[in-house]
Design a protein around this motif. Structure first.
Motif, mmCIF file in Angstrom:
data_model
loop_
_atom_site.group_PDB
_atom_site.id
_atom_site.type_symbol
_atom_site.label_atom_id
_atom_site.label_comp_id
_atom_site.label_asym_id
_atom_site.label_seq_id
_atom_site.Cartn_x
_atom_site.Cartn_y
_atom_site.Cartn_z
ATOM 1 N N LEU A 7 2.364 -24.826 -12.097
ATOM 2 C CA LEU A 7 2.796 -25.553 -10.701
ATOM 3 C C LEU A 7 4.200 -25.357 -10.434
ATOM 4 O O LEU A 7 4.284 -25.066 -9.309
ATOM 5 C CB LEU A 7 2.357 -27.167 -11.062
ATOM 6 N N GLY A 8 5.128 -25.815 -11.269
ATOM 7 C CA GLY A 8 6.625 -25.509 -10.836
ATOM 8 C C GLY A 8 6.925 -26.259 -9.781
ATOM 9 O O GLY A 8 6.542 -27.412 -9.420
ATOM 10 N N ALA A 9 8.030 -25.811 -9.034
ATOM 11 C CA ALA A 9 8.842 -26.349 -7.988
ATOM 12 C C ALA A 9 7.816 -26.588 -6.612
ATOM 13 O O ALA A 9 8.254 -27.788 -6.065
ATOM 14 C CB ALA A 9 10.057 -25.537 -7.716
ATOM 15 N N ARG A 10 6.754 -26.142 -6.903
ATOM 16 C CA ARG A 10 5.932 -26.428 -5.659
ATOM 17 C C ARG A 10 5.297 -27.711 -5.445
ATOM 18 O O ARG A 10 4.930 -28.359 -4.315
ATOM 19 C CB ARG A 10 4.797 -25.186 -5.284
ATOM 20 N N VAL A 11 5.317 -28.332 -6.573
ATOM 21 C CA VAL A 11 4.684 -29.657 -6.341
ATOM 22 C C VAL A 11 5.820 -30.887 -6.579
ATOM 23 O O VAL A 11 5.482 -32.155 -6.430
ATOM 24 C CB VAL A 11 3.534 -30.130 -7.781
ATOM 25 N N TRP A 12 7.102 -30.161 -6.824
ATOM 26 C CA TRP A 12 8.159 -31.234 -6.772
ATOM 27 C C TRP A 12 8.475 -32.129 -5.723
ATOM 28 O O TRP A 12 8.385 -31.376 -4.688
ATOM 29 C CB TRP A 12 9.254 -30.731 -7.567
ATOM 30 N N GLY A 13 8.560 -33.426 -5.770
ATOM 31 C CA GLY A 13 8.713 -34.070 -4.610
ATOM 32 C C GLY A 13 7.560 -34.507 -3.916
ATOM 33 O O GLY A 13 7.432 -35.160 -2.801
ATOM 34 N N ALA A 14 6.326 -34.072 -4.607
ATOM 35 C CA ALA A 14 5.054 -34.528 -4.036
ATOM 36 C C ALA A 14 4.419 -35.130 -5.361
ATOM 37 O O ALA A 14 3.232 -34.764 -5.815
ATOM 38 C CB ALA A 14 3.988 -33.579 -3.620
ATOM 39 N N PRO A 15 4.873 -36.497 -5.646
ATOM 40 C CA PRO A 15 4.320 -37.169 -7.280
ATOM 41 C C PRO A 15 2.731 -37.576 -6.806
ATOM 42 O O PRO A 15 2.484 -37.679 -5.499
ATOM 43 C CB PRO A 15 5.263 -38.346 -7.099
ATOM 44 N N LEU A 16 2.082 -37.410 -7.803
ATOM 45 C CA LEU A 16 0.596 -38.094 -7.485
ATOM 46 C C LEU A 16 0.509 -39.304 -6.969
ATOM 47 O O LEU A 16 1.064 -40.416 -7.362
ATOM 48 C CB LEU A 16 -0.239 -37.770 -9.050
ATOM 49 N N PRO A 17 -0.374 -39.515 -5.798
ATOM 50 C CA PRO A 17 -0.468 -40.901 -5.190
ATOM 51 C C PRO A 17 -1.524 -41.702 -6.359
ATOM 52 O O PRO A 17 -2.292 -40.869 -7.189
ATOM 53 C CB PRO A 17 -1.042 -40.437 -3.992
ATOM 54 N N HIS A 18 -1.877 -42.703 -6.269
ATOM 55 C CA HIS A 18 -2.821 -43.668 -6.757
ATOM 56 C C HIS A 18 -4.136 -43.223 -6.585
ATOM 57 O O HIS A 18 -4.564 -43.327 -5.358
ATOM 58 C CB HIS A 18 -2.505 -45.236 -6.719
ATOM 59 N N ALA A 19 -5.113 -42.898 -7.525
ATOM 60 C CA ALA A 19 -6.399 -42.855 -7.447
ATOM 61 C C ALA A 19 -7.068 -41.972 -6.415
ATOM 62 O O ALA A 19 -7.655 -42.125 -5.485
ATOM 63 C CB ALA A 19 -6.966 -44.226 -7.313
ATOM 64 N N ALA A 20 -6.088 -40.808 -6.198
ATOM 65 C CA ALA A 20 -6.615 -39.475 -5.256
ATOM 66 C C ALA A 20 -7.153 -38.509 -6.178
ATOM 67 O O ALA A 20 -6.317 -37.601 -6.889
ATOM 68 C CB ALA A 20 -5.075 -39.207 -4.578
ATOM 69 N N PRO A 21 -8.249 -38.341 -6.419
ATOM 70 C CA PRO A 21 -8.829 -37.099 -7.045
ATOM 71 C C PRO A 21 -8.596 -35.892 -6.632
ATOM 72 O O PRO A 21 -8.327 -35.793 -5.514
ATOM 73 C CB PRO A 21 -10.455 -37.474 -7.091
ATOM 74 N N SER A 74 -9.034 -19.132 -17.804
ATOM 75 C CA SER A 74 -7.553 -19.452 -17.213
ATOM 76 C C SER A 74 -8.076 -20.847 -16.403
ATOM 77 O O SER A 74 -9.224 -21.299 -15.973
ATOM 78 C CB SER A 74 -7.131 -18.546 -16.381
ATOM 79 N N TRP A 75 -7.064 -21.476 -15.982
ATOM 80 C CA TRP A 75 -6.864 -22.792 -15.467
ATOM 81 C C TRP A 75 -6.272 -22.585 -14.076
ATOM 82 O O TRP A 75 -5.681 -21.674 -13.879
ATOM 83 C CB TRP A 75 -6.098 -23.731 -15.961
ATOM 84 N N ARG A 76 -7.182 -23.237 -12.811
ATOM 85 C CA ARG A 76 -6.643 -23.218 -11.834
ATOM 86 C C ARG A 76 -6.587 -24.527 -10.908
ATOM 87 O O ARG A 76 -7.312 -25.588 -11.412
ATOM 88 C CB ARG A 76 -7.525 -22.543 -10.913
ATOM 89 N N CYS A 77 -5.568 -24.836 -10.443
ATOM 90 C CA CYS A 77 -5.312 -26.121 -9.809
ATOM 91 C C CYS A 77 -4.692 -25.677 -8.285
ATOM 92 O O CYS A 77 -3.612 -25.761 -7.990
ATOM 93 C CB CYS A 77 -3.885 -26.942 -10.443
ATOM 94 N N GLU A 78 -5.774 -25.478 -7.562
ATOM 95 C CA GLU A 78 -5.463 -25.028 -6.242
ATOM 96 C C GLU A 78 -4.927 -26.135 -5.056
ATOM 97 O O GLU A 78 -4.221 -25.736 -4.417
ATOM 98 C CB GLU A 78 -6.634 -24.436 -5.715
ATOM 99 N N ALA A 79 -5.329 -27.463 -5.400
ATOM 100 C CA ALA A 79 -4.966 -28.596 -4.604
ATOM 101 C C ALA A 79 -4.105 -29.659 -5.438
ATOM 102 O O ALA A 79 -4.341 -29.665 -6.651
ATOM 103 C CB ALA A 79 -6.197 -29.104 -3.946
ATOM 104 N N TRP A 80 -3.173 -29.779 -4.812
ATOM 105 C CA TRP A 80 -2.278 -30.886 -5.128
ATOM 106 C C TRP A 80 -2.116 -32.173 -4.167
ATOM 107 O O TRP A 80 -1.527 -32.043 -3.116
ATOM 108 C CB TRP A 80 -0.971 -30.460 -5.473
ATOM 109 N N PRO A 81 -2.665 -33.194 -4.665
ATOM 110 C CA PRO A 81 -2.696 -34.506 -3.586
ATOM 111 C C PRO A 81 -1.302 -34.960 -2.962
ATOM 112 O O PRO A 81 -1.289 -35.794 -2.237
ATOM 113 C CB PRO A 81 -3.641 -35.512 -4.077
ATOM 114 N N GLY A 82 -0.329 -34.801 -3.871
ATOM 115 C CA GLY A 82 0.977 -35.494 -3.463
ATOM 116 C C GLY A 82 1.651 -35.174 -2.200
ATOM 117 O O GLY A 82 1.251 -34.125 -1.684
#
Length: 200
Positions: free
Chosen positions: A169-183, A192-200
């Motif tokens: 994930l790296g810096a692209r998700v920094w500053g976007a902390p996970l919100p509560h109960a957002a799947p 391999s693993w994929r995390c295409e979406a980040w809800p923060g």
């Protein structure tokens, strides 16, 4: 059977430690009334996804969130995993000092942005420990459900650290902390693993 596994991951719903701005794993903190509403809304969002199991941190707030979701989806129960717990803060556990919260955030930033897993807040867990146990938990979940879809309820720091190791994930998700109960969707395709979406 396909190896492809869908994990619908989320941070627990709002809890007492969050409203008190207390730092650390705090395993006994419970959901607030708003947190109960957030968990119910997450369950509505997950309806129709074909979820067969709900995995959760052993912390009360995560188990409560998972329990509300599991009940709404008609599942028999939830599966608690110690590896999904939040980062431990050592002697700083439970502190509401704003300076401690800053130290915790700086530690997490070191792990995610700088790749410095040696960092720790005081005598709390370092990034190696948190990442290793969270990765082990997520990998075990995926291995147990080839071709399936499961929900995973965890915490902002440990989920971010574990998924950073798996998905880069790296810096692209920094500053976007996970919100509560957002799947959000995390996928394992057998290679391999994929995390295409980040809800923060």
């Amino acid at each position: 059977m396909s190896d492809h596994v869908r994990l619908l991951c989320m941070r627990h719903a709002e809890s007492e430690n969050v409203t008190a701005r207390a730092a650390g794993a705090l395993p006994h903190a419970r959901l607030t009334p708003r947190g109960h509403e957030q968990a119910a809304e997450a369950a509505r969002r997950l309806a129709g996804e074909g979820i067969t199991h709900v995995y959760t941190s052993t912390a009360v707030r995560a188990r409560q969130t998972a329990g509300i979701i599991g009940h709404a989806l008609g599942l028999d129960g939830v599966v608690p995993l110690e590896g999904l717990t939040e980062m431990h803060a050592g002697r700083l556990e439970g502190s509401a000092d704003p300076a401690v919260r800053v130290r915790m955030l700086e530690t997490l930033r070191s792990w995610i942005v700088d790749g410095d897993l040696d960092a720790a807040a005081g005598d709390g867990e370092d990034g190696h420990a948190v990442t290793a146990r969270t990765v082990a938990a997520l990998t075990s979940i995926a291995a147990g459900h080839p071709g399936g879809t499961v929900a995973v309820v965890g915490h902002v720091a440990s989920l971010t650290a574990g998924l950073n190791a798996l998905c880069g994930l790296g810096a692209r998700v920094w500053g976007a902390p996970l919100p509560h109960a957002a799947p959000f969707l995390v996928e394992w395709d057998g290679r391999s693993w994929r995390c295409e979406a980040w809800p923060g």
